[in-house]
Design a protein around this motif. Structure first.
Motif, PDB file in Angstrom:
ATOM      1  N   GLU A 183       0.833  -1.192   0.000  1.00 62.60           N
ATOM      2  CA  GLU A 183       0.000   0.000   0.000  1.00 62.60           C
ATOM      3  C   GLU A 183       0.872   1.247   0.000  1.00 62.60           C
ATOM      4  O   GLU A 183       1.881   1.314   0.708  1.00 62.60           O
ATOM      5  CB  GLU A 183      -0.927   0.016   1.213  1.00 62.60           C
ATOM      6  N   ARG A 185       0.479   5.463   0.351  1.00 63.86           N
ATOM      7  CA  ARG A 185      -0.373   6.620   0.586  1.00 63.86           C
ATOM      8  C   ARG A 185       0.258   7.815  -0.128  1.00 63.86           C
ATOM      9  O   ARG A 185       1.348   8.253   0.227  1.00 63.86           O
ATOM     10  CB  ARG A 185      -0.548   6.911   2.071  1.00 63.86           C
ATOM     11  N   LEU A 190      -5.076   6.185  -0.759  1.00 64.23           N
ATOM     12  CA  LEU A 190      -4.366   4.942  -0.493  1.00 64.23           C
ATOM     13  C   LEU A 190      -4.437   4.084  -1.748  1.00 64.23           C
ATOM     14  O   LEU A 190      -5.534   3.762  -2.233  1.00 64.23           O
ATOM     15  CB  LEU A 190      -5.005   4.209   0.692  1.00 64.23           C
ATOM     16  N   GLN A 192      -3.419   0.498  -3.579  1.00 65.48           N
ATOM     17  CA  GLN A 192      -3.028  -0.893  -3.394  1.00 65.48           C
ATOM     18  C   GLN A 192      -2.299  -1.386  -4.640  1.00 65.48           C
ATOM     19  O   GLN A 192      -2.669  -1.034  -5.763  1.00 65.48           O
ATOM     20  CB  GLN A 192      -4.243  -1.785  -3.161  1.00 65.48           C
ATOM     21  N   CYS A 208      -6.851   2.408  -6.345  1.00 62.50           N
ATOM     22  CA  CYS A 208      -7.422   3.205  -5.261  1.00 62.50           C
ATOM     23  C   CYS A 208      -8.883   2.802  -5.118  1.00 62.50           C
ATOM     24  O   CYS A 208      -9.717   3.151  -5.971  1.00 62.50           O
ATOM     25  CB  CYS A 208      -7.292   4.695  -5.537  1.00 62.50           C
TER      26      CYS A 208
END
Length: 362
Positions: A183, A185, A190, A192, A208
């Motif tokens: 992940e 940010r 966030l 993935q 996202c």
């Protein structure tokens, strides 16, 4: 055929395109808050790559870089002052190692002293690409193409292309490893990591969930199909199996996601496109089987799958794709192969007789 709906979105082959017209080469288009779509030119038939710029605090994160040439650097220089407002790059994420995605990676990261994020297999493959010697001096290259049925003249004509500076990226000396489920940010989002294989060893897509955005790289393209090729580096590879498995893996991403691909335009209706890509390759597999009632070389089968190849680069890709379909069918026990006068020839196995998978060719 295509049509526009009431929102001005284009519909083509069941896919919805929010932006009927892409930005000009070297220009950007906002596709979501804090997400810019950058169209970078390429000197090929496929004349562009889409890069994405993600706002993060007092700077930007770039996804992919463009090809290693002067034009790419000049466009980046202009973007630094204009589209990016003089703010620095804080990181570069690379979806995979292909030269149009990592070409100026070393130059960008050295300029801004910023980190690289990519998967380990792609990082290793990038260094192999950047450090490989003269392809024309390798007996393995000649053997690979000649066993496929290319003449000596056809094979020699490939080497200027393989040795082009365009395909030698500037590589960094370190990276931060991305894995399935990692992940990141970036800004307020966030992202993935979803891994795809087949087009490249360990291709990273960014998903996202909250805003339903998928930066897909080359793993899902809206009109053309990503190259799925067998290369001289691993002549018995089965990338098509990995590719088809990856298409199924991406069904865990919501169908209503906005797909941000590396080529052509962003689109909706992901799952339909996954169906189309699967069906495309299954149709090619049936074409190969249909042509192999008599022994055929890879070059002969290439002419069946790709009857309108134009130029050496397309020929190189077409042969790699043909070999991918051949190797898939060999692994399935539906084709056998035999070397005759220095050329590998492939034929269907008799009904009810399962061919044993072949490892190498001694």
């Amino acid at each position: 055929m295509s049509s526009l709906d009431a929102q001005g979105h284009e519909w083509r082959a069941g896919l919805r395109f929010p932006w009927p017209v892409p930005p000009a080469n070297g220009e950007v288009q906002a596709v979501a808050e804090g997400v810019l779509w950058l169209r970078m030119p390429l000197p090929f038939g496929l004349d562009h790559i889409n890069l994405y710029l993600l706002r993060h605090g007092q700077g930007w994160v770039a996804v992919d870089t463009g090809l290693n040439n002067r034009q790419t650097r000049e466009i980046w220089e202009r973007l630094f002052e204009q589209a990016l407002g003089g703010l620095p790059l804080l990181a570069v994420i690379c979806t995979h190692f292909h030269s149009d995605h990592v070409g100026v990676l070393g130059w960008l990261t050295e300029r801004f002293r910023c980190p690289v994020f990519m998967t380990a297999s792609e990082y290793q493959a990038m260094h192999q690409l950047g450090g490989q010697g003269d392809a024309g001096s390798s007996w393995a290259f000649r053997a690979h193409y000649q066993k496929a049925g290319f003449s000596a003249e056809q094979t020699e004509a490939l080497f200027p292309l393989l040795n082009s500076a365009h395909f030698r990226p500037e590589v960094p000396t370190s990276f931060h490893r991305l894995r399935e489920g990692s992940e990141l940010r970036i800004g307020g989002r966030l992202w993935q990591v979803r891994i795809g294989r087949g087009h490249s060893p360990e291709h990273a897509c960014l998903y996202c969930v909250e805003d339903q955005l998928l930066i897909a790289g080359d793993q899902v393209l809206p009109r053309i199909t990503s190259s799925v090729c067998v290369q001289v580096t691993e002549p018995d590879a089965n990338p098509l199996r990995e590719w088809l498995e990856s298409l199924e893996h991406l069904r865990s991403v919501a169908d209503d996601v906005l797909v941000l691909p590396a080529h052509e335009r962003p689109f909706f209706n992901l799952h339909l496109r996954l169906d189309q890509l699967r069906d495309h390759h299954h149709a090619h597999l049936q074409q190969v089987l249909g042509a192999c009632t008599l022994p055929r070389s890879a070059a002969e089968l290439m002419a069946v799958l790709f009857p309108k190849v134009s130029g050496r680069f397309d020929e190189l890709m077409a042969l790699g794709e043909t070999l991918a379909h051949i190797n898939y069918l060999i692994a399935q026990g539906q084709l056998g192969r035999e070397e005759v006068a220095g050329v590998l020839r492939y034929s269907r196995t008799p009904d009810g007789v399962e061919a044993k998978p072949v490892l190498g060719q001694l």
